[in-house]
Design a protein around this motif. Structure first.
Motif, short mmCIF file in Angstrom:
data_model
loop_
_atom_site.label_atom_id
_atom_site.label_comp_id
_atom_site.label_asym_id
_atom_site.label_seq_id
_atom_site.Cartn_x
_atom_site.Cartn_y
_atom_site.Cartn_z
N THR A 51 5.87 9.19 -9.84
CA THR A 51 5.46 8.77 -8.49
C THR A 51 5.07 7.30 -8.48
N HIS A 52 4.32 6.88 -9.50
CA HIS A 52 3.84 5.50 -9.57
C HIS A 52 5.01 4.52 -9.71
N ILE A 53 5.96 4.86 -10.56
CA ILE A 53 7.11 3.99 -10.76
C ILE A 53 7.91 3.86 -9.47
N ILE A 54 8.22 5.00 -8.84
CA ILE A 54 9.03 4.98 -7.62
C ILE A 54 8.34 4.17 -6.52
N ALA A 55 7.02 4.28 -6.43
CA ALA A 55 6.28 3.56 -5.40
C ALA A 55 6.43 2.05 -5.54
N HIS A 56 6.61 1.57 -6.77
CA HIS A 56 6.64 0.12 -7.01
C HIS A 56 8.03 -0.42 -7.33
N LEU A 57 9.03 0.43 -7.41
CA LEU A 57 10.39 -0.04 -7.68
C LEU A 57 10.88 -0.98 -6.59
N SER A 58 11.80 -1.85 -6.95
CA SER A 58 12.42 -2.73 -5.96
C SER A 58 13.18 -1.87 -4.96
N ASP A 59 13.38 -2.40 -3.77
CA ASP A 59 14.11 -1.65 -2.74
C ASP A 59 15.50 -1.25 -3.22
N LYS A 60 16.13 -2.13 -3.96
CA LYS A 60 17.49 -1.84 -4.44
C LYS A 60 17.49 -0.63 -5.36
N ASN A 61 16.57 -0.57 -6.29
CA ASN A 61 16.52 0.56 -7.22
C ASN A 61 16.07 1.84 -6.54
N LYS A 62 15.11 1.70 -5.63
CA LYS A 62 14.62 2.86 -4.90
C LYS A 62 15.73 3.46 -4.04
N MET A 63 16.50 2.59 -3.42
CA MET A 63 17.60 3.04 -2.57
C MET A 63 18.68 3.73 -3.41
#
Length: 305
Positions: free
Chosen positions: A166-178
């Motif tokens: 959860t912590h990683i996903i919250a702070h990932l760049s928009d590109k990686n999250k997308m």
């Protein structure tokens, strides 16, 4: 409260504990008027008096049902966690074996230094390293024995908790999250995806710590994508039971679980099993499905078919 079998009640209290069990008796407590200095009533509040007809068995039945529900939710959350973790490994792994340690994988603020010169990313990685170092998993022992340096993401991720994820996903760049969201569904907005992961982390923690889950408000509500993006989710927007946020009860998290499970496991029948479990459960009026955010006619919504 009527207690027909006092020996059974005593054994239950010794096994479960008064304080934990009292949470399941709370919905059966009556409302009493709040007196004012002038002697007049000004609103009502839950008091120590139970509603007429309440029995100890009502409390135990609620406790057992909530326990069975938590077991079902953990079954779904485990599969979702493994699938989301794999999607993250694939996305970041394509960038490099240690992309989860690279500040370029995250939003800029995750690398901003504080007054001590530390960065949130640095502190987070330090925590991951300590966790991996203490791991008793065979794959972790094997890596530490044969290799030097930090483990690649496809190895280290095996020791991550849902909280780490959860912590990683919250702070990932928009590109990686997308990119991760698209692996679940091409039309899933990244912000909606991130809110789902946060909400499910809360549900997972509630279940893992054996806390009452059925009619307790969610700490974080899952987002709902724009209307008609996923028609089977549109009914989550409808207000119910006087909630200011239609998605703040467990029903919305369950619907999100069903949607995610169906993306990863198209043949899943988890929702069918859960639907029957709820439909066949006897609910006193104090804990009926609407108290958990289930709308009228929920079982006929497309997501449950």
């Amino acid at each position: 409260m009527a207690i027909p079998d006092r020996n059974h009640a005593a054994r239950s209290l010794h096994r479960i504990g008064y304080y934990r069990l009292s949470a399941f008796g709370y919905p059966y407590r009556d409302f009493c008027p709040i007196p004012t200095p002038g002697g007049e009533a000004d609103g009502r509040v839950r008091c120590d008096k139970f509603k007429e007809g309440t029995t100890f068995d009502y409390v135990i039945d609620f406790y057992l049902f909530d326990k069975a529900l938590r077991m079902e939710l953990l079954d779904a959350i485990e599969r979702i966690e493994v699938a989301v973790r794999t999607a993250m490994i694939e996305v970041l792994g394509e960038l490099g074996p240690h992309a989860h340690r690279d500040r370029r994988s995250y939003k800029d603020r995750f690398s901003e230094k504080d007054a001590n010169g530390d960065t949130p990313l640095g502190l987070f990685i330090e925590g991951l390293d300590q966790h991996f170092k203490r791991s008793k998993e065979d794959f972790a022992k094997h890596f530490k024995l044969k290799y030097f340096g930090p483990p690649p993401i496809w190895i280290e991720a095996g020791t991550w908790t849902w909280g780490n994820l959860t912590h990683i996903i919250a702070h990932l760049s928009d590109k990686n999250k997308m990119a991760i969201a698209e692996r679940i569904h091409p039309d899933l907005p990244m912000k909606t995806f991130a809110s789902w992961i946060t909400a499910l982390n809360d549900v997972r923690n509630s279940c893992a710590h054996h806390a009452r889950t059925w009619n307790k408000p969610l700490v974080n509500s899952p987002g709902v994508p724009s209307k008609t993006t996923f028609g089977q989710l549109d009914h989550l927007r409808k207000s119910r039971m006087g909630d200011d946020a239609p998605t703040k009860k467990i029903y919305s998290a369950i619907v999100v679980m069903i949607f995610m499970l169906r993306q990863f496991y198209p043949g899943t029948e988890w929702h069918v099993r859960l639907r029957e479990m709820i439909l066949t459960q006897y609910f006193p009026r104090e804990i009926h499905p609407q108290t958990a955010g289930f709308p009228e006619g929920w079982e006929h919504e497309a997501i449950w078919s």
